[in-house]
Design an enzyme around this catalytic site. Structure first.
Site, mmCIF file in Angstrom:
data_model
loop_
_atom_site.group_PDB
_atom_site.id
_atom_site.type_symbol
_atom_site.label_atom_id
_atom_site.label_comp_id
_atom_site.label_asym_id
_atom_site.label_seq_id
_atom_site.Cartn_x
_atom_site.Cartn_y
_atom_site.Cartn_z
ATOM 1 N N ASN A 44 -28.645 38.392 9.157
ATOM 2 C CA ASN A 44 -28.770 36.875 9.235
ATOM 3 C C ASN A 44 -27.585 36.478 8.193
ATOM 4 O OD1 ASN A 44 -30.007 37.889 6.830
ATOM 5 N ND2 ASN A 44 -31.543 36.017 7.010
ATOM 6 N N ARG A 77 -30.299 25.467 7.564
ATOM 7 C CA ARG A 77 -29.243 26.311 7.456
ATOM 8 C C ARG A 77 -29.501 27.648 8.234
ATOM 9 N NH1 ARG A 77 -29.286 29.406 2.105
ATOM 10 N NH2 ARG A 77 -27.385 30.180 2.060
ATOM 11 N N ARG A 117 -23.469 40.653 -2.547
ATOM 12 C CA ARG A 117 -24.422 40.585 -3.629
ATOM 13 C C ARG A 117 -24.754 41.903 -4.156
ATOM 14 N NH1 ARG A 117 -29.036 36.136 -2.213
ATOM 15 N NH2 ARG A 117 -30.058 37.788 -0.947
ATOM 16 N N LYS A 119 -24.897 50.574 4.899
ATOM 17 C CA LYS A 119 -25.334 50.498 6.184
ATOM 18 C C LYS A 119 -25.623 49.031 6.665
ATOM 19 C CE LYS A 119 -28.860 50.335 8.325
ATOM 20 N NZ LYS A 119 -28.066 49.525 9.596
ATOM 21 N N CYS A 139 -34.103 34.046 4.965
ATOM 22 C CA CYS A 139 -35.572 34.184 3.986
ATOM 23 C C CYS A 139 -36.066 33.241 3.308
ATOM 24 C CB CYS A 139 -35.346 35.529 3.030
ATOM 25 S SG CYS A 139 -33.701 35.706 2.141
ATOM 26 N N GLU A 192 -35.143 42.888 -1.531
ATOM 27 C CA GLU A 192 -35.050 41.516 -1.288
ATOM 28 C C GLU A 192 -35.613 41.411 0.215
ATOM 29 O OE1 GLU A 192 -34.133 39.082 -3.133
ATOM 30 O OE2 GLU A 192 -33.087 40.384 -4.555
ATOM 31 N N LEU A 193 -36.946 40.940 0.007
ATOM 32 C CA LEU A 193 -37.909 41.004 1.381
ATOM 33 C C LEU A 193 -38.055 39.617 2.043
ATOM 34 C CD1 LEU A 193 -40.216 44.073 0.426
ATOM 35 C CD2 LEU A 193 -37.768 44.092 1.419
ATOM 36 N N ALA A 217 -26.368 45.938 9.102
ATOM 37 C CA ALA A 217 -27.357 45.567 10.442
ATOM 38 C C ALA A 217 -26.626 46.063 11.830
ATOM 39 C CB ALA A 217 -27.876 44.296 10.557
ATOM 40 N N GLU A 275 -43.396 34.776 8.954
ATOM 41 C CA GLU A 275 -42.150 34.203 8.625
ATOM 42 C C GLU A 275 -41.580 33.585 10.182
ATOM 43 O OE1 GLU A 275 -39.361 37.210 7.269
ATOM 44 O OE2 GLU A 275 -38.366 35.712 5.957
ATOM 45 N N SER A 298 -29.450 28.660 -3.202
ATOM 46 C CA SER A 298 -28.926 30.103 -3.381
ATOM 47 C C SER A 298 -27.589 29.549 -4.352
ATOM 48 C CB SER A 298 -28.438 30.588 -2.044
ATOM 49 O OG SER A 298 -29.622 30.859 -1.484
HETATM 50 P P1 NAD Z 1 -35.077 44.402 9.368
HETATM 51 O O1 NAD Z 1 -35.915 44.895 8.086
HETATM 52 O O2 NAD Z 1 -35.604 44.535 10.649
HETATM 53 O O3 NAD Z 1 -33.550 45.046 9.168
HETATM 54 C C1 NAD Z 1 -32.891 45.055 8.101
HETATM 55 C C2 NAD Z 1 -32.080 46.124 8.040
HETATM 56 O O4 NAD Z 1 -32.772 47.242 7.770
HETATM 57 C C3 NAD Z 1 -31.021 46.376 9.159
HETATM 58 O O5 NAD Z 1 -29.644 47.028 8.529
HETATM 59 C C4 NAD Z 1 -31.748 47.492 9.922
HETATM 60 O O6 NAD Z 1 -30.974 48.233 10.764
HETATM 61 C C5 NAD Z 1 -32.479 48.194 8.672
HETATM 62 N N1 NAD Z 1 -33.507 48.971 9.223
HETATM 63 C C6 NAD Z 1 -34.594 48.814 10.251
HETATM 64 N N2 NAD Z 1 -35.348 49.800 10.112
HETATM 65 C C7 NAD Z 1 -35.262 50.517 9.180
HETATM 66 C C8 NAD Z 1 -35.650 51.580 8.737
HETATM 67 N N3 NAD Z 1 -36.724 52.346 9.305
HETATM 68 N N4 NAD Z 1 -35.276 52.584 7.450
HETATM 69 C C9 NAD Z 1 -33.954 51.802 7.152
HETATM 70 N N5 NAD Z 1 -33.357 50.927 7.553
HETATM 71 C C10 NAD Z 1 -34.152 50.013 8.661
HETATM 72 O O7 NAD Z 1 -35.063 42.890 8.822
HETATM 73 P P2 NAD Z 1 -33.973 41.842 10.134
HETATM 74 O O8 NAD Z 1 -34.798 41.580 11.315
HETATM 75 O O9 NAD Z 1 -32.723 42.378 10.302
HETATM 76 O O10 NAD Z 1 -33.847 40.751 8.908
HETATM 77 C C11 NAD Z 1 -34.604 39.853 8.717
HETATM 78 C C12 NAD Z 1 -35.392 39.921 7.434
HETATM 79 O O11 NAD Z 1 -34.634 39.974 6.380
HETATM 80 C C13 NAD Z 1 -36.361 38.759 7.205
HETATM 81 O O12 NAD Z 1 -37.618 39.189 6.885
HETATM 82 C C14 NAD Z 1 -35.713 38.091 6.267
HETATM 83 O O13 NAD Z 1 -36.603 37.390 5.179
HETATM 84 C C15 NAD Z 1 -35.168 39.052 5.343
HETATM 85 N N6 NAD Z 1 -34.202 38.658 4.192
HETATM 86 C C16 NAD Z 1 -34.407 38.861 3.145
HETATM 87 C C17 NAD Z 1 -33.572 38.265 2.045
HETATM 88 C C18 NAD Z 1 -33.872 37.994 0.643
HETATM 89 O O14 NAD Z 1 -32.700 38.215 -0.042
HETATM 90 N N7 NAD Z 1 -35.108 38.212 0.046
HETATM 91 C C19 NAD Z 1 -32.368 37.747 2.677
HETATM 92 C C20 NAD Z 1 -31.947 37.887 4.063
HETATM 93 C C21 NAD Z 1 -33.024 38.080 4.916
#
Ligand code: NAD
Length: 485
Positions: free
Chosen positions: A158, A285, A166, A181, A291, A257-258, A183, A388, A448
């Site tokens: 995203n 935004r 960061r 690594k 998140c 950071e979830l 996305a 979410e 942010s």
């Molecule tokens: P996701 O967890 O599916 O993927 C995030 C990353 O994890 C990607 O690089 C993906 O390839 C990797 N990944 C997926 N499965 C994995 C595994 N089993 N082992 C290791 N890596 C793996 O999330 P998403 O859909 O790409 O992103 C959206 C999520 O990210 C939302 O929940 C959002 O809230 C969160 N987010 C959090 C913050 C924060 O700072 N708290 C910021 C941005 C996004």
């Protein structure tokens, strides 16, 4: 495009030990344009062996990088900051292509993300320990701050640049080496960042980038390696939980950071026009794919109608389109799965009695678009209030007392961002102290800031990025006791 040709294939390999190379067996995968589903280009599809080679490079570079003077580490970040500024138009265009966001917004992310490089370039020379006299005499107590060691970073799609800077910024400042690594949906921005950091003088092996479609296998293998000392992850809560479990055997340091489920509370004394303006930022935004996005609008009964009417008018007039088109305010969502998930949440809310004030569906035609949507009187137990949303949908629930607003706001497993609009100072203090969130925005829809500690609690994770706290995540402390008369 000027400067780097950011779509050039020479920068689409894996970046390991300062060189661009093919993945094992020449494997590659396609990067998709979310505005029409077409293939933009391909990048290397790294294997487990490739990821281990990247970790080898990070481990080999660690000792000399840790000894590199902090000022030198800071100046590399500063140089990268300047290069990114020079190429911000190219980077914004590239990010808009692979992620979908409007170019103007992508440019905002370049500026925001790049500020982490400037901030941590200034933090590098300020790393310091302390000297203290033993309170009972007889010795001196020193602390030495050392880099944690080789890190593994996993970033989401995203914010393809900012979620990288960061982590990379403080790691470089602290003297850590790393494997990144990105996305699989948005690898190009991170590869461009690696090229820029190299140009800024980052030594070989300090930063390695592995693009892959095998994230679970790659992460399991890298985390199983005892040479890895830290993992920092930004992404969804379920994946975060898995990574925390995988970190247990080697007791890796972790930053998580979830996900979030941000409440946006509007009290009866709020400036409603300002609240609507803040709501548009907090909700829209990044097309709602943040998140920190306002997920649940909790509005006092006395002002709910006015707020809903004004918000609907603004949401209904947004221009939806391809991110690179002039005038586009809302780009596509990341993929079809995202559109299906948002559609299901909206349908569920409407079936549960919510009134649809505008939007509500995906337009026909190519690409992964969703029309900006406002829902009023959403049932408290609607799925849209607990999940979410990650899309351009604003669900409004009405409350009547301050206690009710706080209880509803905290009724979630998440604890990342929250927002409150009020002109009452005492209430502001009460609310800021009662909300179980890592961040509270008061009369603002934008939290942010690279100078502030970004992060969450509860199922939103732990650790902070940015601010004075950001570099702590990358430092160990050794205490040295010295006998003295
Ligand atoms: P996701 O967890 O599916 O993927 C995030 C990353 O994890 C990607 O690089 C993906 O390839 C990797 N990944 C997926 N499965 C994995 C595994 N089993 N082992 C290791 N890596 C793996 O999330 P998403 O859909 O790409 O992103 C959206 C999520 O990210 C939302 O929940 C959002 O809230 C969160 N987010 C959090 C913050 C924060 O700072 N708290 C910021 C941005 C996004």
């Amino acid at each position: 495009m000027s400067g780097l040709d950011l779509l050039a294939p020479e920068h689409h390999g894996l970046f390991i030990d300062g060189t661009w190379r093919e993945a094992e067996g020449g494997a590659s995968f396609a990067v998709i344009d979310p505005a029409d589903g077409s293939e933009l280009t391909t990048v290397a599809d790294g294997s487990v062996a490739d990821a281990v080679a990247a970790l080898d490079a990070a481990v080999a570079a660690q000792a000399s990088w840790a000894k590199t003077p902090p000022r030198t580490r800071g100046e590399i970040l500063r140089k990268a900051f300047e290069l990114i500024n020079e190429r911000s138009d190219d980077l914004a265009h590239l990010m808009s292509l692979e992620m979908g966001k409007p170019v103007a917004e992508a440019k905002g992310e370049v500026t925001y993300g790049n500020e982490f490089f400037r901030w941590f370039s200034e933090e590098a020379p300020r790393i310091h320990g302390r000297w203290m006299e033993n309170p009972v005499g007889g010795s001196r107590l020193l602390t030495v701050r050392k880099p944690v060691g080789p890190c593994f970073f996993i970033t989401p799609w995203n914010f393809p640049l900012a979620m990288g800077t960061r982590k990379i910024g403080p790691a470089i400042a602290a003297g850590c080496t790393m494997v990144v690594k990105p996305a699989e949906q948005t690898p190009l921005t991170m590869l461009a960042l690696a090229a820029i950091l190299t140009e800024a003088g980052l030594p070989e092996g300090v930063l390695n980038v592995v693009t892959t479609t095998s994230a679970p296998k790659v992460s399991a293998a890298v985390q199983a390696d005892p040479r890895l000392r830290k993992i920092s992850f930004t992404g969804s809560t379920p994946v975060g939980r898995l990574l925390v479990k995988q970190a247990a055997d080697n007791l890796q340091r972790m930053s998580m950071e979830l996900g979030g489920n941000a409440p946006f509370i509007v009290f009866e004394d709020a400036d409603i026009d300002a609240a609507v303006e803040g709501a548009m930022i907090a909700k829209m935004r990044n097309m709602g794919e943040a998140c920190t996005a306002a997920n649940r609008f909790l509005v006092h009964a006395d002002v709910a109608e006015e707020f809903a009417t004004k918000l609907t008018s603004q949401m209904g007039s947004l221009v939806v389109g391809r991110g690179q088109d002039e005038g586009t305010q809302v780009g596509p969502l990341i993929d079809e799965k995202a559109v299906d998930s948002v559609t299901a949440l909206v349908s569920g809310a409407v079936e549960g009695g919510a009134k649809l004030l505008t939007g509500g569906s995906a337009p026909s035609g190519p690409g992964y678009f969703f029309t900006p949507t406002v829902l009023l009187d959403v049932a408290a137990d609607a799925e849209i209030n607990s999940q979410e949303i990650f899309g351009p949908v604003a669900p409004i629930t009405v409350f009547t007392t301050e206690d009710e607003a706080v209880t509803k706001a905290n009724a979630t497993e998440y604890g990342l961002a929250s927002y409150v609009y009020t002109r009452d100072l005492s209430r502001t203090i009460r609310i800021a102290e009662s909300l179980e969130y890592g961040m509270v925005g008061v009369n603002t829809g934008l939290l942010s800031n690279p100078a502030a500690p970004f992060g969450g609690m509860k199922s939103s994770g732990f650790g902070r990025e940015g601010g004075f706290e950001g570099i702590e995540e990358y430092l160990e402390t050794t205490y040295v006791g010295i006998a003295a008369d």
